[in-house]
Design a protein around this motif. Structure first.
Motif, PDB file in Angstrom:
ATOM      1  N   SER A 121       0.831  -1.203   0.000  1.00 22.10           N
ATOM      2  CA  SER A 121       0.000   0.000   0.000  1.00 22.10           C
ATOM      3  C   SER A 121       0.855   1.239   0.000  1.00 22.10           C
ATOM      4  O   SER A 121       1.954   1.240   0.541  1.00 22.10           O
ATOM      5  CB  SER A 121      -0.878   0.042   1.244  1.00 22.10           C
ATOM      6  OG  SER A 121      -1.588  -1.142   1.364  1.00 22.10           O
ATOM      7  N   ALA A 156      -3.395   4.421 -11.264  1.00 19.25           N
ATOM      8  CA  ALA A 156      -4.439   5.437 -11.144  1.00 19.25           C
ATOM      9  C   ALA A 156      -5.048   5.454  -9.738  1.00 19.25           C
ATOM     10  O   ALA A 156      -5.347   6.511  -9.183  1.00 19.25           O
ATOM     11  CB  ALA A 156      -5.525   5.182 -12.182  1.00 19.25           C
ATOM     12  N   HIS A 157      -5.223   4.261  -9.175  1.00 21.95           N
ATOM     13  CA  HIS A 157      -5.840   4.204  -7.844  1.00 21.95           C
ATOM     14  C   HIS A 157      -4.911   4.787  -6.791  1.00 21.95           C
ATOM     15  O   HIS A 157      -5.341   5.557  -5.923  1.00 21.95           O
ATOM     16  CB  HIS A 157      -6.183   2.748  -7.502  1.00 21.95           C
ATOM     17  CG  HIS A 157      -6.797   2.587  -6.149  1.00 21.95           C
ATOM     18  ND1 HIS A 157      -8.078   3.025  -5.866  1.00 21.95           N
ATOM     19  CD2 HIS A 157      -6.320   2.076  -4.997  1.00 21.95           C
ATOM     20  CE1 HIS A 157      -8.352   2.765  -4.606  1.00 21.95           C
ATOM     21  NE2 HIS A 157      -7.305   2.186  -4.055  1.00 21.95           N
ATOM     22  N   ASP A 158      -3.646   4.439  -6.902  1.00 22.91           N
ATOM     23  CA  ASP A 158      -2.676   4.997  -5.963  1.00 22.91           C
ATOM     24  C   ASP A 158      -2.601   6.513  -6.121  1.00 22.91           C
ATOM     25  O   ASP A 158      -2.414   7.246  -5.148  1.00 22.91           O
ATOM     26  CB  ASP A 158      -1.290   4.382  -6.192  1.00 22.91           C
ATOM     27  CG  ASP A 158      -1.167   2.993  -5.579  1.00 22.91           C
ATOM     28  OD1 ASP A 158      -0.096   2.393  -5.698  1.00 22.91           O
ATOM     29  OD2 ASP A 158      -2.164   2.529  -4.977  1.00 22.91           O
TER      30      ASP A 158
ATOM     31  N   ASP B 182     -13.494  -4.525  -3.073  1.00 16.47           N
ATOM     32  CA  ASP B 182     -12.532  -3.447  -2.798  1.00 16.47           C
ATOM     33  C   ASP B 182     -11.825  -3.662  -1.468  1.00 16.47           C
ATOM     34  O   ASP B 182     -10.638  -3.355  -1.317  1.00 16.47           O
ATOM     35  CB  ASP B 182     -13.249  -2.085  -2.759  1.00 16.47           C
ATOM     36  CG  ASP B 182     -13.526  -1.568  -4.156  1.00 16.47           C
ATOM     37  OD1 ASP B 182     -14.359  -0.653  -4.303  1.00 16.47           O
ATOM     38  OD2 ASP B 182     -12.898  -2.081  -5.104  1.00 16.47           O
ATOM     39  N   VAL B 183     -12.558  -4.157  -0.514  1.00 21.65           N
ATOM     40  CA  VAL B 183     -11.966  -4.393   0.812  1.00 21.65           C
ATOM     41  C   VAL B 183     -10.918  -5.493   0.713  1.00 21.65           C
ATOM     42  O   VAL B 183      -9.838  -5.396   1.292  1.00 21.65           O
ATOM     43  CB  VAL B 183     -13.072  -4.765   1.817  1.00 21.65           C
ATOM     44  CG1 VAL B 183     -12.474  -5.228   3.121  1.00 21.65           C
ATOM     45  CG2 VAL B 183     -14.004  -3.585   2.037  1.00 21.65           C
ATOM     46  N   ALA B 186      -7.843  -4.071  -0.952  1.00 23.64           N
ATOM     47  CA  ALA B 186      -7.072  -3.227  -0.032  1.00 23.64           C
ATOM     48  C   ALA B 186      -6.265  -4.097   0.932  1.00 23.64           C
ATOM     49  O   ALA B 186      -5.120  -3.794   1.257  1.00 23.64           O
ATOM     50  CB  ALA B 186      -8.003  -2.301   0.744  1.00 23.64           C
ATOM     51  N   ARG B 189      -3.325  -5.667  -0.839  1.00 22.85           N
ATOM     52  CA  ARG B 189      -2.298  -4.652  -1.075  1.00 22.85           C
ATOM     53  C   ARG B 189      -1.501  -4.380   0.191  1.00 22.85           C
ATOM     54  O   ARG B 189      -0.289  -4.231   0.179  1.00 22.85           O
ATOM     55  CB  ARG B 189      -2.985  -3.367  -1.552  1.00 22.85           C
ATOM     56  CG  ARG B 189      -2.063  -2.346  -2.137  1.00 22.85           C
ATOM     57  CD  ARG B 189      -1.600  -2.703  -3.545  1.00 22.85           C
ATOM     58  NE  ARG B 189      -0.427  -1.940  -3.900  1.00 22.85           N
ATOM     59  CZ  ARG B 189      -0.461  -0.669  -4.312  1.00 22.85           C
ATOM     60  NH1 ARG B 189      -1.607  -0.023  -4.399  1.00 22.85           N
ATOM     61  NH2 ARG B 189       0.664  -0.054  -4.609  1.00 22.85           N
ATOM     62  N   LYS B 190      -2.237  -4.345   1.319  1.00 27.08           N
ATOM     63  CA  LYS B 190      -1.564  -4.108   2.609  1.00 27.08           C
ATOM     64  C   LYS B 190      -0.557  -5.209   2.900  1.00 27.08           C
ATOM     65  O   LYS B 190       0.438  -4.999   3.579  1.00 27.08           O
ATOM     66  CB  LYS B 190      -2.589  -4.091   3.732  1.00 27.08           C
ATOM     67  CG  LYS B 190      -3.108  -2.745   4.101  1.00 27.08           C
ATOM     68  CD  LYS B 190      -3.867  -2.837   5.409  1.00 27.08           C
ATOM     69  CE  LYS B 190      -4.662  -1.587   5.603  1.00 27.08           C
ATOM     70  NZ  LYS B 190      -5.555  -1.635   6.738  1.00 27.08           N
ATOM     71  N   ARG B 194       0.898  -6.279  -5.154  1.00 28.54           N
ATOM     72  CA  ARG B 194       0.346  -5.261  -6.048  1.00 28.54           C
ATOM     73  C   ARG B 194      -0.379  -5.882  -7.224  1.00 28.54           C
ATOM     74  O   ARG B 194      -1.283  -5.296  -7.781  1.00 28.54           O
ATOM     75  CB  ARG B 194       1.500  -4.388  -6.529  1.00 28.54           C
ATOM     76  CG  ARG B 194       1.078  -3.297  -7.472  1.00 28.54           C
ATOM     77  CD  ARG B 194       2.191  -2.313  -7.644  1.00 28.54           C
ATOM     78  NE  ARG B 194       1.955  -1.484  -8.806  1.00 28.54           N
ATOM     79  CZ  ARG B 194       2.639  -0.383  -9.109  1.00 28.54           C
ATOM     80  NH1 ARG B 194       3.622  -0.006  -8.308  1.00 28.54           N
ATOM     81  NH2 ARG B 194       2.363   0.320 -10.166  1.00 28.54           N
ATOM     82  N   LEU B 205      -3.234  -3.630  -8.784  1.00 25.71           N
ATOM     83  CA  LEU B 205      -4.079  -3.050  -7.744  1.00 25.71           C
ATOM     84  C   LEU B 205      -3.780  -1.567  -7.523  1.00 25.71           C
ATOM     85  O   LEU B 205      -4.550  -0.883  -6.846  1.00 25.71           O
ATOM     86  CB  LEU B 205      -3.902  -3.814  -6.426  1.00 25.71           C
ATOM     87  CG  LEU B 205      -4.401  -5.251  -6.430  1.00 25.71           C
ATOM     88  CD1 LEU B 205      -4.195  -5.892  -5.054  1.00 25.71           C
ATOM     89  CD2 LEU B 205      -5.871  -5.332  -6.816  1.00 25.71           C
ATOM     90  N   SER B 206      -2.691  -1.081  -8.082  1.00 24.22           N
ATOM     91  CA  SER B 206      -2.451   0.348  -7.939  1.00 24.22           C
ATOM     92  C   SER B 206      -3.308   1.132  -8.921  1.00 24.22           C
ATOM     93  O   SER B 206      -3.460   2.342  -8.811  1.00 24.22           O
ATOM     94  CB  SER B 206      -0.974   0.683  -8.167  1.00 24.22           C
ATOM     95  OG  SER B 206      -0.646   0.522  -9.522  1.00 24.22           O
ATOM     96  N   ASP B 207      -3.887   0.410  -9.871  1.00 27.32           N
ATOM     97  CA  ASP B 207      -4.868   1.015 -10.770  1.00 27.32           C
ATOM     98  C   ASP B 207      -6.248   0.677 -10.238  1.00 27.32           C
ATOM     99  O   ASP B 207      -6.409  -0.224  -9.432  1.00 27.32           O
ATOM    100  CB  ASP B 207      -4.725   0.449 -12.189  1.00 27.32           C
ATOM    101  CG  ASP B 207      -3.628   1.161 -12.945  1.00 27.32           C
ATOM    102  OD1 ASP B 207      -2.817   0.478 -13.612  1.00 27.32           O
ATOM    103  OD2 ASP B 207      -3.563   2.406 -12.851  1.00 27.32           O
ATOM    104  N   ARG B 208      -7.230   1.359 -10.719  1.00 31.69           N
ATOM    105  CA  ARG B 208      -8.596   1.057 -10.309  1.00 31.69           C
ATOM    106  C   ARG B 208      -8.969  -0.267 -10.934  1.00 31.69           C
ATOM    107  O   ARG B 208      -8.861  -0.445 -12.145  1.00 31.69           O
ATOM    108  CB  ARG B 208      -9.539   2.151 -10.809  1.00 31.69           C
ATOM    109  CG  ARG B 208     -10.997   1.853 -10.614  1.00 31.69           C
ATOM    110  CD  ARG B 208     -11.420   2.085  -9.193  1.00 31.69           C
ATOM    111  NE  ARG B 208     -12.826   1.749  -8.993  1.00 31.69           N
ATOM    112  CZ  ARG B 208     -13.434   1.766  -7.823  1.00 31.69           C
ATOM    113  NH1 ARG B 208     -12.776   2.109  -6.755  1.00 31.69           N
ATOM    114  NH2 ARG B 208     -14.702   1.465  -7.721  1.00 31.69           N
TER     115      ARG B 208
END
Lengths: 341, 987
Positions: A121, A156-158, B182-183, B186, B189-190, B194, B205-208
């Motif tokens: 994250s 994009a989300h980041d 989404d949860v 997240a 990702r945590k 990625r 996951l850094s993209d929508r």
């Protein structure tokens, strides 16, 4: 003269340490062409790295900080990140080294943890920003090189997340600035709060351009949007402050934020749209903190409500376990378009 | 009671240094013990018996057990003592021949929802080990067999690939129940991932991530008609180039992948390996279709008390809370405007958001806000409670609102429903670990437990249930009754990897099961919550655990282990206690059960009466010596000289009846049961046959709901007819009448207020203008402020037990000197509180309102108690009789009352049982109904009507075997109760 010769000999000796033969000559020439300070740092770093390469528990060396992408000065340090093997006996640590008269701040990080920082994250934007502009000096593991390349890509989300963080960071300072101007007419203190807000606004500017924000983000933003940052930063520092100029600075900030609000706070608006009904500020705060590590979202919600981008509501709450009386807690909801009758 | 230290006047007597054969108690003075000395033979079974309050428990537990425990704890280091509650020295001169002592009392151990029969018996740990050792894992997607390996084995498999092969370690992830994807993203990702693959599609996951429509509905729903979609998702944890020099990194990567995948992982072989190499690798180390592998599976993988393995929705409790419409709307006659909802759930106010929402909803669905809730259409009620799904309503301002919100009007908004909102808040507080949040108390008021919709009661995550033995998961095994489980495990023959270890574990489990079966607990299962066990069941489980420990040379002190046992199971229990003795232990049992007394090697009878009239050894020796002793009440009953008479005639009742229809809670088989009113009715049956479920969970709660609190939720049944014939229901149990010294018989029954009024009318009181509060030890003014009306001062010491000393100021009188100057016929308030019940009857003869109530206590055999005796010093039987006395003293013939008592003979000698029956018959003679759950044959034979459930316990019970008079039951061949009753009636 002797000092120049001595220096040339020293540089040649360093070049020889780095490599040998014709390559050493090329390196020697390269050193000669560098700025003296830069040269000194580079030479020291190269020598240190040569020593480190012999250590089999170190998988890669990454140069961060000014030396990697910026201009160093005499009192700069070298910031070095060393990726270590994964072993119970090898832990993350910081170690100040000494290399040819220079301080080297070294951060040792096991490979697994390094991977997590890069891929995980976007919590620690400082570390990520550091790595995004870092330079891989060497690696024994090609996958580390791949990870370093990943660090430079921000999806994009980041980006939305960074924008949200930057905007929620800037908002309180903007509010304070308004407050001190309206209630006290204190131009200096108002200007100070505007300058506090400038960092957050600069982050917004840089991230909006899909760039990685530096530690020194304001100079970065100045290059991207000189007119705006001149008004809210340079002029406030250098020019005489009048009520008019301060008010205009605030007005332009307000417009800046309002024009971008839908993008800056997209995650909040989307969340409220998805839940479909009113949510208390505590629930909203909790959701963003738990899932996105973004705090103080309520301030952003209040801003959005003022901008009539979301609606304000209230939900019942009891103040303590023993309370029998009920009061109303601030809540927000997604504002759909009004139904035309 | 205050314990005091006395000087030892004489040198303790000691035998020679040869091994002692007895436990010798000298000079015991705890509670009412009269400085007695007694010898208990070692390595024998000794029963201590006597009337209730005669001093049995004072000898067995408060003297022998307490001293044994104290001596052992004294031997510990000061450091260790800090962690243990210290035990006071009992008031006894000396106890010789003690062994390390373990007491097994009747108290229900815990109401902790995480404690189950499995955890109590430790068999849960063995089951976890068994599944970790020989459980066959399966793929979560296809159900096909999937290998389980250690991380070292996985590493070696990877390193067997050609050097330079590119591999990706991936972790399968699954949607989280009740949450959006989404949860999940997240969370992934945590954990440092990625990239993911969703149904084979690579996502960053850094993209929508825009889920495909089939993925989007992956969230579970609170309504049970939406099934989660199984999107196949893997998180890419790491990438490597195969080579020995990267061994450590790959090993760390495997550990990280197993963490993300919760024990599951997948190795994707990329460039650098041929197709044949890849196929070989997959075949040797992973499942066929999705190439999954379980890694490092240990016993903790199956533990529901391990946060990493517990179900994410219920946290390992197996239950979740859900609102109940009847609790949210206690009065359906009221309208929404009139406040039909529980106030904390919803209160209509046109100026609040909630009010606007309700008005808008009413407008959209066209229902009136001023109609009674029960008259609203089903669709409207449903929408109000559970929302309108994805539909929207238009926000409107009620006409009676003070402020119009033009910015909101005309906008569309969703509505989740009042019940769903409460459930969301509940989950919110649970997730944040706010167990004692401000909402918790009232959430309990409007929510009921239900089986967790995620784990379906299994308490663990779904992957744990994919490990099976003979197609049964660990949860399935936990649901089997002990007899079924024992049989099942007998058929399990481990083979292959882990077979040796598996056999050892199986042997251990079966051995422990056999102990539990031997003690009559065949109807229990491991998943059963400990809090639902009776005191007797808990005690027997602990007993079996002790036998299983195989310890020798111990002293076991047991408290009525026969409680709750049907006579047919009592035989097994006695055999178990004998076994405990036979393996080389001394067993000391406080008992009233005749069979247990007859099985004893040695009997000690305390008495001759209760309280101050007791505390002596009436007789000790073998059974024939007890029978011959003329002074022994037990001997009189054993010899048959004295007995509880069988009524010559049975009552006919008042012609009315309660009928429970379709009772099906727990193991009840949807039975109909008729309970005739105006009689003494006994509910009998084997342990676990469903008696308490029928009486306490269904009948009592149904009556309570109708008569007292509509929010009560009875167990599953179709209905109860005849409630209109009943005006009151009272459950008389053995719970204490109070939790501290401020509760006593006088305050509980209620005549203490009248006593205080009398003192207020005394001349000195009038002169000083004293009010009734002056004579209360709970109120400042009249009480001794030094001890705050307790009479004792408690000092807490760090490494020693708390010390209680009599208050030096009031000398234990509890009142200050000014208050003690007021007298009533020469007695101070302290004198009155220290008066025995017998004395009180005489003293308060001029005040019939008081003497009548005290007389009832005397009639119930409680004449030895003092009026101000602390509730904490009363036994369960004494507390129950005080409650019966309360009812008798307020008896109203006009209001038909159903009295319910669950095993009221617990702790009662036969002489006490006789008195109890007399008092219960007084209630029936006054026209009321008394319903007893009982095993005691002497009680059953005196009943007017018997309802026998069974035929066995657990799944083999739950049916009505026979009903009728005791004689009719005795004639029924199918009834176990009848079989024993027949012999009893004949004898």
């Amino acid at each position: 003269m002797s000092s120049i010769v001595f220096r040339l000999v020293t540089i040649r000796r360093h070049a020889g340490r780095v490599t040998s033969g014709r390559a050493a000559d090329i390196v020697w020439v390269a050193y000669l062409l560098m700025d003296a300070v830069q040269q000194r740092f580079t030479v020291a770093l190269d020598a240190l790295v040569e020593q480190i390469k012999k250590d089999r528990s170190i998988l890669a060396a990454i140069l961060c900080g000014s030396l990697s992408h910026d201009v160093v000065w005499e009192k700069s340090d070298i910031d070095l990140m060393l990726v270590t093997i994964d072993d119970k006996k090898v832990e993350s640590s910081d170690l100040p080294l000494y290399a040819d008269g220079l301080n080297v701040h070294t951060n040792l990080i096991p490979r697994a943890e390094f991977r997590k920082v890069i891929e995980g994250s976007f919590d620690n934007s400082f570390v990520r920003a550091l790595l995004a502009k870092a330079r891989l000096l060497y690696t024994q593991d090609e996958t580390i090189a791949e990870l370093c390349r990943q660090a430079q890509k921000i999806g994009a989300h980041d980006t939305k997340l960074q924008l949200l963080r930057a905007a929620t960071h800037a908002l309180p300072s903007i509010y304070k600035a308004h407050k001190w101007l309206i209630t006290r007419g204190d131009l200096d203190y108002t200007a100070l709060w505007i300058l506090y807000a400038a960092t957050g606004l600069a982050e917004i500017e840089v991230v909006s351009h899909r760039l990685v924000a530096d530690r020194e983000v304001i100079p970065q933003a100045l290059k991207l949007n000189p007119e705006f940052f001149k008004q809210i930063y340079t002029d406030l520092l250098n020019a005489k402050k009048t009520r008019k100029t301060v008010q205009e600075a605030l007005d332009v900030i307000d417009r800046y934020m309002a024009d971008r609000a839908a993008v800056l706070f997209a995650l909040i608006i989307e969340h409220l749209r998805d839940v479909g009904e009113a949510r208390s500020s505590r629930e909203i705060d909790d959701y963003f903190r738990r899932h996105m590590n973004v705090s103080h979202v309520t301030t952003a919600c209040e801003y959005l409500a003022d901008q009539q981008m979301i609606g304000k509501a209230s939900l019942p709450v009891r103040l303590t376990k023993k309370s029998t009386a009920e009061v109303q807690e601030l809540a927000f909801f997604y504002l759909s378009d009004p139904i035309r009758r | 009671m205050t314990s005091s230290v006395r000087k030892r006047n004489a040198t303790p007597k000691q035998t020679s240094r040869s091994a002692r054969t007895t436990i010798a108690v000298q000079g015991a003075r705890v509670h009412n013990l009269k400085n007695i000395s007694v010898e208990i033979p070692r390595d024998r079974l000794t029963v201590v018996t006597g009337l209730s309050g005669s001093g049995k428990s004072s000898l067995a537990f408060d003297t022998i057990y307490a001293e044994g425990q104290r001596r052992y704890l004294e031997s510990l280091s000061s450091f260790a003592k800090r962690f243990i509650a210290q035990v006071s020295k009992p008031d006894v001169d000396y106890v010789f021949g003690l062994s390390p002592v373990i007491s097994i009392e009747q108290k229900t151990l815990t109401n902790n929802p995480r404690s189950t029969v499995g955890t109590m018996t430790d068999i849960a740990s063995y089951l976890n080990l068994l599944y970790a050792t020989i459980g066959q894992p399966h793929c979560p997607r296809t159900g096909e067999p999937t290998p389980s390996r250690s991380s070292s084995q996985i590493l070696e498999s990877i390193l067997s690939l050609p050097e330079g092969t590119e591999i990706e370690l991936r972790a399968p992830v699954f949607p989280i129940y009740g949450e959006d994807l989404d949860v999940l993203f997240a969370e992934v990702r945590k954990k440092g991932c990625r990239r993911m693959f969703i149904d084979g599609r690579a996502v960053d996951l850094s993209d929508r991530v825009e889920p495909e429509p089939s993925e989007h509905d992956a969230r579970g729903s609170d309504t049970e008609d939406t099934a989660p979609v199984n999107a196949q998702m893997e998180a890419v944890v790491d990438r490597f180039i195969v080579g020995r020099k990267h061994e450590k990194a790959i090993k760390a990567g495997i550990a990280a992948t197993l963490l993300v995948g919760d024990g599951l992982m997948q190795v994707h072989v990329g460039k650098g390996a041929s197709k044949a190499d890849a196929q070989r690798f997959y075949k040797e180390s992973s499942s066929a279709t999705h190439h999954l592998t379980y890694g490092d599976i240990g016993p903790e993988f199956f533990m529901f008390n391990n946060p990493e393995s517990a179900c994410r929705t219920c946290g390992g409790l197996g239950v979740d809370k859900l609102t109940h419409p009847e609790l949210l709307v206690p009065d359906p006659q009221r309208s929404i405007l009139g406040g039909c909802f529980v106030r904390e759930a919803f209160k209509y106010n046109p100026d609040t958001w909630d009010g606007r929402m309700m008005f808008s909803l009413a407008n959209a669905l066209k229902f009136p806000l001023d109609s009674a809730w029960k008259d609203l259409p089903d669709q409207a009620r449903d929408a109000i409670l559970y929302g309108i799904g994805t539909n929207k309503i238009v926000i409107m301002t009620p006409p009676d609102a003070k402020v119009r919100r033009a910015d909101q009007e005309g906008r569309e908004i969703g509505f989740q429903g009042i019940a769903r909102r409460i459930e969301r808040w509940y989950r919110h507080y649970r997730q944040r670990g706010e167990a004692n949040s401000r909402m918790e108390a009232w959430l309990d008021k409007v929510m009921v437990e239900r089986t967790c919709p995620d784990c379906k009661g299994a308490r663990v995550r779904a992957t744990r249930l994919l490990f099976t033995i003979h197609s049964r998961s660990i949860y399935d095994l936990g649901q089997l009754h002990f007899d079924e489980l024992h049989e099942f495990l007998g058929d399990v023959k481990p083979t292959g990897r882990g077979a040796d270890a598996g056999r050892q574990v199986l042997k251990e489990i079966r051995g422990r099961l056999e102990l539990l079966l031997g003690i009559g607990l065949d109807y229990l299962s491991f998943n059963r919550r400990s809090g639902t066990l009776s005191g007797g069941e808990s005690q027997r489980i602990r007993l079996s655990t002790q036998i299983g420990s195989g310890l020798m040379g111990m002293l076991y002190v047991l408290d009525e282990p026969s409680i709750g046992l049907h006579p047919k199971d009592n035989v097994k229990m006695i055999a178990t206690i004998e076994r405990l003795r036979d393996i080389g232990n001394t067993v000391l049992v406080v008992e009233h059960d005749e069979d247990t007394i007859r099985a004893a090697d040695h009997i000690v009878e305390m008495g001759p009466g209760p309280g101050v009239h007791g505390g002596r050894v009436v007789v000790q020796g073998r059974i024939d010596e007890v029978v011959r002793c003329k002074a022994s009440p037990t001997g009189q009953y054993l010899s048959g000289k004295r007995r509880i008479p069988t009524p010559r005639q049975r009552r006919a009742g008042n012609g009315k009846a309660l009928v429970v229809r379709g009772a099906r809670e727990n193991n009840l088989k949807s039975i109909d049961v008729t309970l005739p009113l105006g009689l003494l009715v006994a509910i009998t049956g084997a342990s676990g046959s469903g008696k308490s479920t029928l009486v306490s969970e269904i009948l009592y709660k149904a009556l309570w709901k109708q008569l007292v609190d509509t929010r009560t939720l009875p167990g599953a049944h179709d209905g109860v007819d005849g409630i209109e014939h009943v005006q009151k229901v009272v459950n008389i149990d053995q719970a204490p009448i109070g939790r501290n010294s401020r509760s006593n018989p006088a305050t509980y029954i209620g005549f203490y207020d009248t006593i205080r009024d009398l003192f207020t009318e005394a001349p000195l009181s009038v002169e000083r203008d004293y009010k009734p509060g002056r004579f209360s030890f709970n109120v400042k003014g009249g009480r001794c402020e030094e001890c705050q009306g307790e009479g004792v001062i408690t000092t807490q010491l760090y490494f020693m037990p708390d010390v209680e000393v009599t208050c030096a100021t009031c000398k234990g009188a509890r009142f200050n000197s000014e208050t003690l100057e007021v007298t009533l016929r020469g007695k101070t308030i302290d004198d009155v509180l220290n008066m025995s019940v017998e004395e009180g009857v005489t003293f308060f003869a001029p005040e019939p309102a008081i003497s009548r109530k005290i007389q009832v206590l005397a009639d119930l055999g409680l004449g030895y108690l003092t009026l101000g005796q602390s509730a904490t010093t009363l036994s369960g039987g004494e507390a129950q009789r005080i409650k019966i006395a309360t009812e008798l003293s307020t008896l109203q013939r006009s209001k038909h009352t159903v009295y319910i008592l669950d095993e009221p003979t617990t702790g009662l000698h036969l002489a006490d049982v006789e008195r109890l029956l007399e008092s219960l018959n007084r209630l029936v003679d006054a026209g009321h109904t008394v319903l007893l759950i009982e095993h005691h044959l002497d009680v059953i034979k005196t009943a007017d009507h018997v309802i026998d459930l069974g035929p066995e316990g657990g799944h083999a019970g739950g049916e009505v075997v026979a009903t009728g008079t005791p004689e009719a039951i005795a004639r029924c061949k199918a009834s176990h109760t009848g079989r024993f009753l027949k012999a009893h009636l004949a004898g």
